[in-house]
Design a protein around this motif. Structure first.
Motif, short mmCIF file in Angstrom:
data_model
loop_
_atom_site.label_atom_id
_atom_site.label_comp_id
_atom_site.label_asym_id
_atom_site.label_seq_id
_atom_site.Cartn_x
_atom_site.Cartn_y
_atom_site.Cartn_z
N THR A 12 -10.72 -14.72 -13.67
CA THR A 12 -10.57 -14.00 -12.41
C THR A 12 -9.81 -14.83 -11.39
OG1 THR A 12 -12.64 -12.80 -12.78
CG2 THR A 12 -11.82 -12.87 -10.51
N VAL A 13 -8.85 -14.18 -10.74
CA VAL A 13 -8.04 -14.80 -9.70
C VAL A 13 -8.35 -14.11 -8.38
CG1 VAL A 13 -5.70 -15.25 -8.87
CG2 VAL A 13 -6.20 -15.36 -11.33
N ALA A 14 -8.63 -14.90 -7.33
CA ALA A 14 -8.85 -14.36 -6.00
C ALA A 14 -7.54 -14.43 -5.21
CB ALA A 14 -9.92 -15.15 -5.27
N ILE A 15 -7.30 -13.42 -4.39
CA ILE A 15 -6.14 -13.43 -3.50
C ILE A 15 -6.64 -13.36 -2.07
CG2 ILE A 15 -4.00 -12.28 -2.83
CD1 ILE A 15 -3.78 -11.14 -5.62
N VAL A 16 -6.28 -14.38 -1.28
CA VAL A 16 -6.73 -14.46 0.11
C VAL A 16 -5.53 -14.70 1.02
CG1 VAL A 16 -8.98 -15.37 -0.58
CG2 VAL A 16 -7.14 -16.95 -0.02
N ALA A 17 -5.72 -14.36 2.29
CA ALA A 17 -4.68 -14.62 3.30
C ALA A 17 -5.19 -15.69 4.24
CB ALA A 17 -4.35 -13.33 4.05
N THR A 18 -4.62 -16.88 4.15
CA THR A 18 -5.08 -18.01 4.96
C THR A 18 -4.32 -18.12 6.27
OG1 THR A 18 -3.53 -19.54 3.92
CG2 THR A 18 -5.71 -19.29 2.90
N ALA A 19 -3.28 -17.33 6.42
CA ALA A 19 -2.43 -17.44 7.62
C ALA A 19 -2.15 -16.04 8.18
CB ALA A 19 -1.14 -18.18 7.28
N ARG A 20 -0.94 -15.56 8.07
CA ARG A 20 -0.59 -14.26 8.64
C ARG A 20 -1.24 -13.11 7.87
NH1 ARG A 20 5.77 -14.73 10.54
NH2 ARG A 20 5.36 -16.12 12.29
N SER A 21 -1.33 -11.98 8.57
CA SER A 21 -2.00 -10.82 7.99
C SER A 21 -1.22 -10.26 6.81
CB SER A 21 -2.19 -9.74 9.06
OG SER A 21 -0.94 -9.32 9.57
N PHE A 22 -1.94 -9.61 5.92
CA PHE A 22 -1.36 -9.07 4.70
C PHE A 22 -2.10 -7.78 4.36
CE2 PHE A 22 -0.61 -8.68 0.14
CZ PHE A 22 0.72 -9.05 0.03
N GLN A 23 -1.36 -6.70 4.13
CA GLN A 23 -1.97 -5.39 3.94
C GLN A 23 -2.21 -5.08 2.46
OE1 GLN A 23 -3.21 -3.81 6.60
NE2 GLN A 23 -2.48 -5.73 7.51
N PRO A 24 -3.30 -4.35 2.17
CA PRO A 24 -3.67 -4.06 0.77
C PRO A 24 -2.57 -3.36 -0.02
CG PRO A 24 -5.47 -3.51 2.24
CD PRO A 24 -4.30 -3.84 3.12
N GLU A 25 -1.82 -2.47 0.62
CA GLU A 25 -0.79 -1.73 -0.11
C GLU A 25 0.34 -2.64 -0.60
OE1 GLU A 25 -0.05 -0.91 4.37
OE2 GLU A 25 -1.77 -1.12 3.00
N ASP A 26 0.47 -3.83 0.00
CA ASP A 26 1.51 -4.77 -0.43
C ASP A 26 1.04 -5.67 -1.56
OD1 ASP A 26 3.29 -3.83 1.56
OD2 ASP A 26 2.32 -5.11 3.06
N LEU A 27 -0.21 -5.51 -1.95
CA LEU A 27 -0.79 -6.39 -2.96
C LEU A 27 -0.57 -5.90 -4.39
CD1 LEU A 27 -2.44 -8.99 -2.72
CD2 LEU A 27 -4.52 -7.60 -2.84
N GLN A 28 -0.22 -4.63 -4.55
CA GLN A 28 -0.21 -4.03 -5.88
C GLN A 28 0.70 -4.72 -6.89
OE1 GLN A 28 -2.62 -1.71 -6.38
NE2 GLN A 28 -2.17 -2.19 -8.52
N PRO A 29 1.95 -5.10 -6.52
CA PRO A 29 2.79 -5.78 -7.51
C PRO A 29 2.15 -7.05 -8.07
CG PRO A 29 4.13 -5.06 -5.67
CD PRO A 29 2.70 -4.85 -5.27
N ALA A 30 1.47 -7.81 -7.21
CA ALA A 30 0.80 -9.03 -7.67
C ALA A 30 -0.39 -8.69 -8.57
CB ALA A 30 0.35 -9.86 -6.48
N ILE A 31 -1.14 -7.66 -8.18
CA ILE A 31 -2.29 -7.24 -9.00
C ILE A 31 -1.82 -6.78 -10.37
CG2 ILE A 31 -4.09 -5.48 -9.23
CD1 ILE A 31 -4.48 -5.62 -6.21
N ASP A 32 -0.75 -5.98 -10.39
CA ASP A 32 -0.22 -5.50 -11.67
C ASP A 32 0.23 -6.66 -12.55
OD1 ASP A 32 -0.70 -2.92 -10.83
OD2 ASP A 32 1.37 -2.53 -10.23
N THR A 33 0.85 -7.66 -11.94
CA THR A 33 1.32 -8.83 -12.69
C THR A 33 0.14 -9.57 -13.32
OG1 THR A 33 3.28 -9.10 -11.29
CG2 THR A 33 2.53 -11.04 -12.51
N LEU A 34 -0.88 -9.85 -12.53
CA LEU A 34 -2.03 -10.60 -13.04
C LEU A 34 -2.77 -9.80 -14.11
CD1 LEU A 34 -3.41 -12.12 -9.73
CD2 LEU A 34 -2.13 -13.29 -11.52
N ARG A 35 -2.93 -8.51 -13.89
CA ARG A 35 -3.62 -7.68 -14.89
C ARG A 35 -2.81 -7.61 -16.18
NH1 ARG A 35 -5.83 -2.76 -10.94
NH2 ARG A 35 -7.65 -3.91 -10.15
N GLY A 36 -1.49 -7.63 -16.05
CA GLY A 36 -0.64 -7.64 -17.23
C GLY A 36 -0.80 -8.90 -18.06
N TRP A 37 -1.28 -9.96 -17.45
CA TRP A 37 -1.55 -11.21 -18.16
C TRP A 37 -2.99 -11.27 -18.67
CZ3 TRP A 37 0.72 -14.79 -13.77
CH2 TRP A 37 2.10 -14.58 -13.70
#
Length: 302
Positions: A12-37
């Motif tokens: 399991t990989v956690a994704i957090v925002a330690t600095a500027r804000s980040f919206q959930p809809e922008d997370l999908q490409p990264a989620i798809d990449t990790l799930r593909g692995w």
């Protein structure tokens, strides 16, 4: 140097925002990449909130990262994006459990704060792309991240450029964003560069700022005993109405010319679409020849 365990399918990989804000809809490409692995993904509570420019108050951002650091089910923590803000929470973090069971910290730019601080704890980290960039990254970028996380050998060969200084060097790689390294000087998070290969990159700076930062690193002895200097992207630099007189490469070269270590410019890492993963804290071999440059890391131990 301690290396976090290599990832394997089912981790399991956690994704957090330690600095500027980040919206959930922008997370999908990264989620798809990790799930593909074959990996599971847990978004942190800092994905979505906005506190002015930041992804939550300092306490909220620190709490989210702390929870992921302490959670034994999380095997890697991927910073969603950079910007500014990680330095505001680093002294609020307790790395006790993390030191007992290290996990990969992944990111670049503002995440250099964590890279440098954790390097001083004797634990390796991963300078690599972030979720905000995944959609636009080169295939080489994405594959380098996968190889690094799963413990495969990393080796890069790129064309040389005329400003390089040839030579061969071996040592642990350290560094990251030049502005962040500069801002950490004098703090407990400032890295030691003696006997190491130093990597720097930066974005959106005035040229005289680059000169000022390089001069400060020089005066603090950052270049006195390094094995080599690797310069990544110096992206979208600015000049004044009265030109500074050198571009970013020229500024770095002017200082590097006072030393004898090998130097590589335009390495594909930093604020670039082609942002190859670098294992900070790991032994690397840099070969700068007239026609090509090769950077190779030791293969991860299973």
């Amino acid at each position: 140097m301690i290396f976090p365990p290599n990832l394997k399918k089912g981790d399991t990989v956690a994704i957090v925002a330690t600095a500027r804000s980040f919206q959930p809809e922008d997370l999908q490409p990264a989620i798809d990449t990790l799930r593909g692995w074959g990996l599971h993904v847990v978004p942190g509570k800092t994905i979505g909130p906005e506190y002015h420019q930041l992804s939550g108050t300092d306490k909220a951002r620190a709490r989210d990262l702390q929870n992921m650091l302490d959670n034994p089910a999380i095997k890697a923590i991927w910073a969603a994006r950079g910007g500014y803000g990680t330095v505001k929470i680093v002294d609020m973090l307790d790395f006790t459990r993390f030191r007992q069971k290290p996990k990969w910290i992944i990111g670049y730019s503002d995440v250099t704060v964590l890279h440098s601080h954790i390097h001083n704890l004797g634990i390796a980290t991963l300078h690599a792309t972030m979720p905000i960039n995944v959609k636009k990254n080169s295939e080489e970028t994405i594959q380098s991240l996968k190889k690094a996380l799963f413990g495969e050998k990393l080796q890069y060969t790129i064309p040389s450029r005329v400003q390089n200084r040839t030579g061969i060097a071996e040592g642990k790689m350290v560094g990251g964003n030049l502005s962040i390294l500069y801002s950490l000087l004098g703090s407990p998070s400032a890295i030691k560069t003696d006997g190491k290969i130093l990597f720097i990159e930066d974005l959106d700076e005035y040229l005289y700022h680059i000169d000022r930062m390089m001069m400060n690193l020089k005066r603090n002895g950052y270049f006195d005993n390094i094995k080599a200097l690797v310069v990544g992207g110096m992206t979208r630099m600015h000049d004044n109405s009265i030109p500074w007189g050198k571009d970013a490469i020229g500024i770095v070269k002017e200082i590097a010319d006072k030393y004898n270590f090998p130097v590589c410019f335009d390495f594909p890492a930093g604020h670039l679409q082609d942002n190859r993963a670098l294992v900070l804290g790991k032994e690397a071999k840099l070969t700068v020849a007239r026609d090509s440059v090769t950077l190779e890391f030791e293969k991860a131990k299973k």
